[in-house]
Design a protein around this motif. Structure first.
Motif, PDB file in Angstrom:
ATOM      1  N   ILE A   1       0.984  -1.259  -0.015  1.00  0.00           N
ATOM      2  CA  ILE A   1       0.064   0.005  -0.057  1.00  0.00           C
ATOM      3  C   ILE A   1       0.926   1.206   0.195  1.00  0.00           C
ATOM      4  O   ILE A   1       0.389   2.210  -0.174  1.00  0.00           O
ATOM      5  CB  ILE A   1      -1.115  -0.004   1.094  1.00  0.00           C
ATOM      6  N   ARG A   2       2.224   1.075   0.127  1.00  0.00           N
ATOM      7  CA  ARG A   2       2.825   2.404   0.012  1.00  0.00           C
ATOM      8  C   ARG A   2       2.921   3.182  -0.993  1.00  0.00           C
ATOM      9  O   ARG A   2       2.756   4.498  -0.742  1.00  0.00           O
ATOM     10  CB  ARG A   2       4.455   1.952   0.289  1.00  0.00           C
ATOM     11  N   PRO A   3       2.665   2.542  -2.167  1.00  0.00           N
ATOM     12  CA  PRO A   3       2.675   3.624  -3.454  1.00  0.00           C
ATOM     13  C   PRO A   3       1.313   4.516  -3.591  1.00  0.00           C
ATOM     14  O   PRO A   3       1.133   5.551  -3.896  1.00  0.00           O
ATOM     15  CB  PRO A   3       2.571   2.606  -4.710  1.00  0.00           C
ATOM     16  N   ARG A   4       0.199   3.940  -2.810  1.00  0.00           N
ATOM     17  CA  ARG A   4      -1.097   4.549  -2.742  1.00  0.00           C
ATOM     18  C   ARG A   4      -1.623   4.910  -1.442  1.00  0.00           C
ATOM     19  O   ARG A   4      -2.821   4.787  -0.942  1.00  0.00           O
ATOM     20  CB  ARG A   4      -2.067   3.683  -3.457  1.00  0.00           C
ATOM     21  N   LEU A   5      -0.544   5.256  -0.511  1.00  0.00           N
ATOM     22  CA  LEU A   5      -0.788   5.352   0.704  1.00  0.00           C
ATOM     23  C   LEU A   5      -1.882   6.399   1.142  1.00  0.00           C
ATOM     24  O   LEU A   5      -2.631   6.309   2.081  1.00  0.00           O
ATOM     25  CB  LEU A   5       0.664   5.669   1.693  1.00  0.00           C
ATOM     26  N   PHE A   6      -1.811   7.665   0.430  1.00  0.00           N
ATOM     27  CA  PHE A   6      -2.698   8.558   0.628  1.00  0.00           C
ATOM     28  C   PHE A   6      -3.786   8.733  -0.105  1.00  0.00           C
ATOM     29  O   PHE A   6      -4.692   9.765  -0.351  1.00  0.00           O
ATOM     30  CB  PHE A   6      -1.918   9.893   0.673  1.00  0.00           C
ATOM     31  N   GLN A   7      -4.228   7.817  -0.774  1.00  0.00           N
ATOM     32  CA  GLN A   7      -5.127   7.472  -1.718  1.00  0.00           C
ATOM     33  C   GLN A   7      -6.623   6.830  -0.963  1.00  0.00           C
ATOM     34  O   GLN A   7      -6.322   6.071   0.433  1.00  0.00           O
ATOM     35  CB  GLN A   7      -4.942   6.370  -3.122  1.00  0.00           C
ATOM     36  N   PRO A   8      -7.662   7.191  -1.123  1.00  0.00           N
ATOM     37  CA  PRO A   8      -8.822   6.719  -0.592  1.00  0.00           C
ATOM     38  C   PRO A   8      -8.868   5.139  -0.767  1.00  0.00           C
ATOM     39  O   PRO A   8      -8.485   4.460  -1.671  1.00  0.00           O
ATOM     40  CB  PRO A   8     -10.040   7.230  -1.316  1.00  0.00           C
TER      41      PRO A   8
END
Length: 577
Positions: free
Chosen positions: A524-531
């Motif tokens: 999840i690190r590449p999309r950490l701040f995505q919903p």
């Protein structure tokens, strides 16, 4: 180079490949035709040279046989023998001349000599002074008498073809040699020209002593022929005066069978070269016509074939822009027609699938958002429900009632703030900012989770100076730290520590929130701040960091995670002072 070719349209690629293929085909065909033409021409010229030699040989033999026959007839005539018997030179001359004039040719020579070779009478043809007095060749031919001898004679720089015939009379002791008849022809330019005419244009060069005696070639071309080595029995190529020839050589024999000269017969390549040049021109003209015709036909056919491809390309561009209702025209039932039908079916399938995906995504989003809202409202509602239950069921003192009423008020206020925050985020709105102490915001967030941290054996440490103040929407910024603390507690169910520290630099403050948990999951690190980005949590659907990220951006700051993937998670929040 390859990148430039890849940008060329398909039509021009077809035209380019067609032109290259036609050029290579005609080049190969032209080379084969030209090579065959050159070999055939060379063979034809060799045959012409050999045929010229055969014609020369036949003509030369007939001349020699004619001389021998005439001389033999004269030697056997009784009048000739009677005149020769007298020994009178005038009688011999008159008798021989009378008979010779009846059967001779103007270019032939005729001599009467005694057995030692002294000339008694000279009749017909131009003669050199060397042939007017003594003929050593008669003495050389005596070895074959009474037979005739024939061959070539070189005398005074001129070449002759002669026949030597002895004249005998019957004597008491047998045959007696009276005189010798020498008949022949001068080998000169006129003879060479007649041979050229008789052989259809072959060049004749007579050599003796290494020098040209008679030739049909120009004077400048004789020197290379003289210098050329004899080809022996075969045919050789030489270049003379800028022209190429095939040459065949034959020796010239004297009366004793020894070579005294050489005949070289040549055939020019000039005519063949002109025919080959004409063939090349024809091949180039045919190639040019075929190239233009082939390109025109290829262009017409390629445009017709590529039109459906262009339609498919346009359809793919429309689908890429999201126009799933675009349909490609279907022309025919061939492969391209079936491909267009499949493309249209694919567009319909993508449109239907996209609509179904949007519908399902909307349902899923509603479910996730509902779960997130329930999760966020659970704590304040629990406080309200617990406080209300204690007020209803318990006999409490005024102080206790006051404390429970405060908890109920704070919980209901928290619910109101959460709901308003969701509305503001959804509409892209933000509230009014006020100057707040950063330590108060962090402490407020820690107090909310103090009980949960104590239950999980997690210690929380705040290292934020009292002096740090910044403009912020207090409730939203508190929500940022609530989300970070909640994520840290969710990652450490068996205990640990959380440290919140701050430092200032260049009119900004950087707050770090570090825990001792397992760290951020790599997936999840590449999309950490995505919903909806979440991993390993029992509660929550992954909206907290997305909302926190938006809050920090609205305050003109930044939020990011440390690059470490193990040894705990560490988040940084940078805000302007």
């Amino acid at each position: 180079m390859l990148s430039r070719i890849s940008r060329v349209s398909l039509l021009w690629k077809i035209l380019l490949s067609t032109s290259i293929a036609v050029t290579l085909l005609f080049a190969a065909t032209g080379w084969i035709v030209q090579d065959n033409a050159i070999r055939t021409t060379s063979q034809s010229l060799e045959e012409e040279v050999r045929a010229s030699f055969q014609a020369y040989d036949s003509l030369w033999r007939s001349r020699a046989e004619m001389l021998a026959s005439v001389s033999l007839v004269l030697s056997r005539m009784s009048d000739v023998r009677a005149a020769f018997t007298t020994g009178d030179q005038a009688t011999i001359h008159d008798t021989a001349k009378e008979l010779w004039d009846k059967i001779s040719r103007d270019d032939a020579i005729f001599l009467v000599t005694d057995p030692r070779g002294k000339v008694i009478a000279s009749l017909g043809g131009p003669l050199e002074n060397a042939l007017m007095e003594d003929l050593p060749v008669v003495r050389e031919a005596a070895a074959v008498f009474p037979s005739q001898a024939s061959g070539f004679l070189m005398s005074g720089g001129r070449l002759y073809q002669i026949a030597v015939t002895p004249v005998y009379v019957q004597a008491s002791g047998g045959l007696g040699l009276l005189n010798v008849l020498v008949a022949g022809y001068t080998v000169d330019e006129a003879v060479a020209r007649r041979l050229k005419e008789a052989t259809g244009g072959s060049e004749f060069v007579f050599l003796s002593g290494g020098a040209v005696v008679a030739s049909t070639l120009a004077r400048a071309a004789n020197q290379p022929v003289e210098a050329a080595k004899p080809p022996g029995q075969g045919v050789d190529r030489i270049e003379a005066n800028g022209a190429e020839y095939l040459m065949l050589s034959s020796p010239l024999m004297d009366l004793q069978g020894k070579p005294i000269g050489e005949l070289r017969i040549l055939r020019s390549f000039e005519g063949a070269r002109q025919r080959i040049a004409a063939l090349r021109r024809n091949i180039v003209l045919i190639w040019g016509f075929a190239m233009l015709l082939g390109l025109a036909l290829t262009y017409a056919l390629a445009r017709r074939i590529l039109k459906p491809v262009h339609e498919l390309d346009r359809g793919a561009a429309e689908v890429a822009r999201g126009n799933y209702d675009y349909r490609v025209p279907v022309n025919g039932d061939d492969e391209l027609g079936r491909l267009a039908q499949a493309f249209n079916a694919m567009g319909g399938s993508i449109r239907d699938g996209r609509q179904e995906l949007i519908r399902q995504e909307r349902i899923s989003t509603i479910g996730r958002l509902s779960t997130s809202i329930v999760h966020d409202l659970r704590n304040p509602l629990a406080a309200i429900y617990g406080g209300a239950e204690m007020l209803v069921d318990g006999d409490l003192s005024p102080a206790q009632v006051q404390r429970l009423a405060g908890n109920i008020y704070n919980g209901s206020r928290r619910v109101q703030e959460l709901l308003q925050e969701l509305v503001d985020v959804g509409r892209g709105k933000s509230g009014a900012s006020e100057v707040c102490r950063l330590r108060d915001i962090v402490n407020a967030a820690c107090e909310v989770y103090a009980g949960a941290a104590e239950a999980q054996s997690v210690t929380m440490r705040v290292v934020v100076p009292e002096s740090i103040e910044l403009p912020a929407e207090r409730a939203r910024m508190e929500r940022v730290f609530l989300n970070l603390i909640d994520n840290a507690l969710g990652a450490m169910p068996n205990g640990g520590s959380i440290e919140i520290a701050a430092r200032t630099a260049d009119h900004t403050v950087v707050v770090s929130v570090q825990d001792t948990g397992p760290g951020i999951a790599p997936e999840i690190r590449p999309r950490l701040f995505q919903p909806f980005a979440t991993a390993g949590k029992k509660n929550g659907v992954g909206l907290g960091l997305a909302l926190s990220h938006q809050t920090v951006l609205d305050h003109g700051g930044e939020i990011w995670a440390d690059a470490k993937t193990a040894g705990g998670a560490r988040f940084f929040v940078k805000l302007p002072l």
